[in-house]
Design an enzyme around this catalytic site. Structure first.
Site, short mmCIF file in Angstrom:
data_model
loop_
_atom_site.label_atom_id
_atom_site.label_comp_id
_atom_site.label_asym_id
_atom_site.label_seq_id
_atom_site.Cartn_x
_atom_site.Cartn_y
_atom_site.Cartn_z
CG ASP A 1 -1.56 -0.77 1.11
OD1 ASP A 1 -2.17 -2.23 -0.06
OD2 ASP A 1 -2.43 -1.23 2.15
CG ASP B 1 -13.48 -3.09 1.08
OD1 ASP B 1 -12.88 -4.24 -0.01
OD2 ASP B 1 -12.78 -1.93 0.34
#
Ligand code: PMP
Length: 730
Positions: free
Chosen positions: A7, A134
């Site tokens: 990330d 998600d």
């Protein structure tokens, strides 16, 4: 299978807890990508782009080609996705845009942005589309989990599946918490995806997976796992996770491994791996298998040095077979052939056969052969060349990475270079280096016939491998040449270049070389004294014992004394040369004589050995030492007092630096060279290297088994070392 997360936020690799709080930050993104690629795909996410706060496009672009990456974060349009594919991404991850239509969710009754997903599948291929689902408490959330959509997870996933090659499921309440993923939701999701007509939608779970037990459960549920926080905090390793995700039950604990050459795609051999072999493959960076005949762990090349360096390991679709993509250092088959599937015995291309294809007894190898890497022959293509220390051009560094001398050669040497730069350059140099050999002989108390001069001691060593160590197929059926496992990394390169079978002998745990390890049958041996990169010296008596043993078995011993002038007086084996016709001592002017730029090295040995080196040289290049180098080296050899002074100065600085490092978190090996070998108590070798580099100090880090946590630091001038200490102490 395991996917590792990278990330990126603000140009750094980060880990956020629940998408918000910064927990970890690193800046070695390229090194991470290279490492992660060994284990599986990598998820590279631009968090800034995802949150609409700028982007990290330039960095992402450099990372994507480094591994099998899936990229995401802020993909709003089909063009955004296509750009990532152009930059080298294998797959693209889309989030919010997959669900939002005109700013609303569920507008078309399916809960998905069908038009976008269809256009995306058309442009980059459905199998490259990963849709991130998600969810918090069964509801899909988007925009970095800040926006609730009202869309139910299972139904929405079912609607998306036909347009996606893969779903990436994150249980938001668990993300970054390492509190375990929601296995129940995962099973329901898998069921939902399976109910679709197309059964090939893959499922990967991210968020919260933090134990090996969970990884096994996820694998058993038929999903892959993406690791972030648990990986960076060291809670699980990718190697362990990889091993756990395989289907061991199906094949009785032994998984077949297909081994493929990375550089030309040729299948080299097959073998079997148990859990230990998979683990050791990652630990050692070389393919390890389980020998079914001997029922032991077997690292290919452990004896011959002909290793299979791992690029990446991958499981097949149902995880009961492995593909190891490797760089083979030599042919792999015991018959001497390059591949176990080749019918030819040598490393040669088959001569084209004029018989019709089916009638040609050799048509298999003839047809399958293709020159790797363009027009290189197989030997050249298979070499793993030595990588010299960096000679940087990007900025001014304090250069402590190649064991150069920080002080200049004496004026007489510069003067000799000036004088040699004359009209006589039109003439070839003296191939025998007569005058220089005379001066070296006088200095070391031998005869000129006992001296060989070459273009740097690297060349002398290369010639020595060619002259004294047996090569080829017959040699491979016999005994290997020995050298220490942690030693000058050019030795295995020469061995591969000349096809000399070799075996590395492990140094003891305290990095000392134990002479008794070498008192056995062998085809010759070589080691540096003092050793590099450890800097440790071997006592003269132990050297003599090894040379004596070699003499008794009729084999050569080469002692590489590149750093001997920085060791205690009396250590050199030069005075053994007269007594032992099998001893070759190799020296260089690059270090203590401050002439790395000149390229002069020499060897001292019995006349027969020197003649052997001349035979090789004259079959290669009769004039390796040019006129300027001969003149300057001649002047240098006469400057004993000046150079003794330099060595004393460097030794003094070395001892001062060692004393200063030890109380400041560093383990320092006792050095007899112009470098030190050190390890930080908490920082990894890579981190320590990087920190110094960022502060303008270049040292050498070898990313190799056993020594990856160490740095080799050349002793520079006092001012340079003061600056080094300043950075090293913090
Ligand atoms: N032997 C050892 C142990 C070394 O570290 C080096 C330097 N890289 C050499 C030989 C080669 O030195 P050169 O070719 O500069 O003489």
């Amino acid at each position: 299978m395991v996917v590792a997360s990278i990330d990126i936020q603000g140009g750094k690799v980060v880990q956020l807890k629940q998408g918000a709080d910064l927990v970890l930050q690193r800046d070695d993104v390229e090194a991470l990508a290279r490492e992660f690629d060994k284990y599986g795909e990598i998820a590279v996410i631009d968090l800034d782009a995802a949150m609409g706060k700028g982007d990290n496009a330039a960095l992402i672009r450099t990372v994507l080609p480094l591994g099998e990456c899936r990229a995401g974060g802020g993909v709003r349009t089909v063009d955004d996705a296509a750009r990532l594919i152009d930059w080298g991404a294998k797959k693209v991850i889309v989030g919010s845009t997959a669900f939002r239509v005109d700013g609303k969710f569920g507008a078309n009754g399916f809960g998905t942005n069908l038009a976008f997903l269809e256009a995306l599948a058309r442009r980059i291929g459905r199998e490259r589309v990963v849709v991130a689902v998600d969810a918090r408490e069964g509801e899909i959330v988007v925009d970095g989990w800040k926006t609730r959509t009202g869309l139910p997870l299972i139904e929405t996933a079912r609607a998306v599946a036909p347009l996606a090659g893969e779903l990436l499921f994150t249980s938001v309440e668990n993300e970054g918490m390492m509190s375990g993923t929601d296995i129940e939701a995962l099973r329901a999701l898998k069921e939902a995806v399976k109910q679709e007509r197309d059964p090939t939608t893959l499922l990967t779970v991210a968020g919260g997976v933090s134990t090996i037990e969970e990884i096994r459960m996820v694998a058993e549920a038929g999903a892959d796992v993406q690791l972030g926080m648990a990986l960076y905090t060291g809670k699980v390793s990718l190697g362990e996770a990889f091993g756990e995700s395989l289907n061991w039950k199906k094949c009785g604990g032994m998984i077949p491994v297909i081994i493929q050459e990375a550089r030309d795609g040729q299948v080299l051999m097959t073998g079997y791996a148990d859990r230990e072999a998979v683990r050791e493959t990652f630990v050692r960076g070389n393919v390890c298998l389980h020998s079914r005949t001997r029922d032991v762990l077997w690292m290919k090349g452990a004896n011959s040095g002909q290793t299979l360096r791992l690029r990446r390991l991958r499981a097949d679709c149902d995880r009961d077979a492995l593909l190891a993509v490797v760089e083979a250092s030599a042919g792999v088959c015991h018959t001497g052939a390059w591949s176990c599937f080749a019918t030819d015995q040598g490393l040669r291309k088959e001569i084209a056969c004029s018989l019709p294809k089916g009638d040609c007894p050799r048509s298999f190898s003839g047809d399958s052969w293709k020159p790797p890497r363009g027009y290189l022959n197989i030997r050249a293509a298979s070499l793993t060349p030595y990588v010299p220390g960096e000679q940087p051009r990007d900025r001014a560094y304090i250069k402590l990475n190649t064991n150069e001398n920080p002080y200049p050669p004496p004026p007489s040497v510069i003067e000799a270079v000036r004088n040699a730069a004359s009209e006589t350059l039109r003439l070839y140099p003296d191939p025998a280096c007569t005058e220089l050999r005379g001066a070296i002989a006088a200095r070391y108390g031998v005869e000129p016939e006992n001296v060989f001069v070459g273009n740097g001691s690297d060349e002398v060593l290369a010639f020595a491998f060619a002259a004294f160590f047996e090569s080829g197929r017959a040699a491979h059926e016999g005994l290997p040449v020995l050298f220490p496992d942690v030693s000058y990394s050019f030795y295995p390169v020469y061995a591969a270049l000349w096809d000399v079978p070799c075996e590395t002998v492990p140094l003891r745990d305290d990095w000392t070389l134990d002479a008794t390890d070498y008192l056995r049958e062998n085809a010759g041996l070589i080691f540096p004294n003092p050793n590099a990169p450890t800097g440790l010296a071997l006592a003269k008596i132990a050297v003599a014992r090894i040379v004596e043993h070699q003499h008794r078995i009729g084999k050569t011993a080469i002692i590489d004394e590149a750093y001997i002038d920085f060791a205690a007086p009396g250590l050199s084996a030069v005075d053994l040369v007269k007594a032992y016709p099998n001893l070759l001592v190799v020296r260089t002017l690059s270090k203590s004589a401050s002439l790395a730029g000149l390229r002069v090295g020499f060897a001292l040995g019995d006349k027969a050995l020197i003649d052997g080196l001349c035979r090789v040289r004259d079959s290669f290049n009769s004039y390796p030492v040019d006129r300027i180098a001969q003149a300057a080296a001649l002047a240098a050899v006469r400057e004993t007092a000046y150079y003794d002074g330099l060595a004393r100065r460097i030794i003094q600085t070395r001892e001062r630096v060692c004393a200063a490092l030890a109380p400041n978190g560093w383990t320092v090996l006792p050095s007899s060279a112009n470098f030190i070998f050190i390890k930080h108590k908490t920082r990894s070798g890579k981190e320590a290297f990087q920190r110094l580099r960022e502060n303008g100090i270049l040292v050498r880090h070898f990313d190799r088994p056993r020594i990856a946590d160490y740095l080799r630091v050349t002793i520079g001038s006092d001012e340079e070392m003061d600056r080094f200490l300043e950075v090293a102490r913090t």
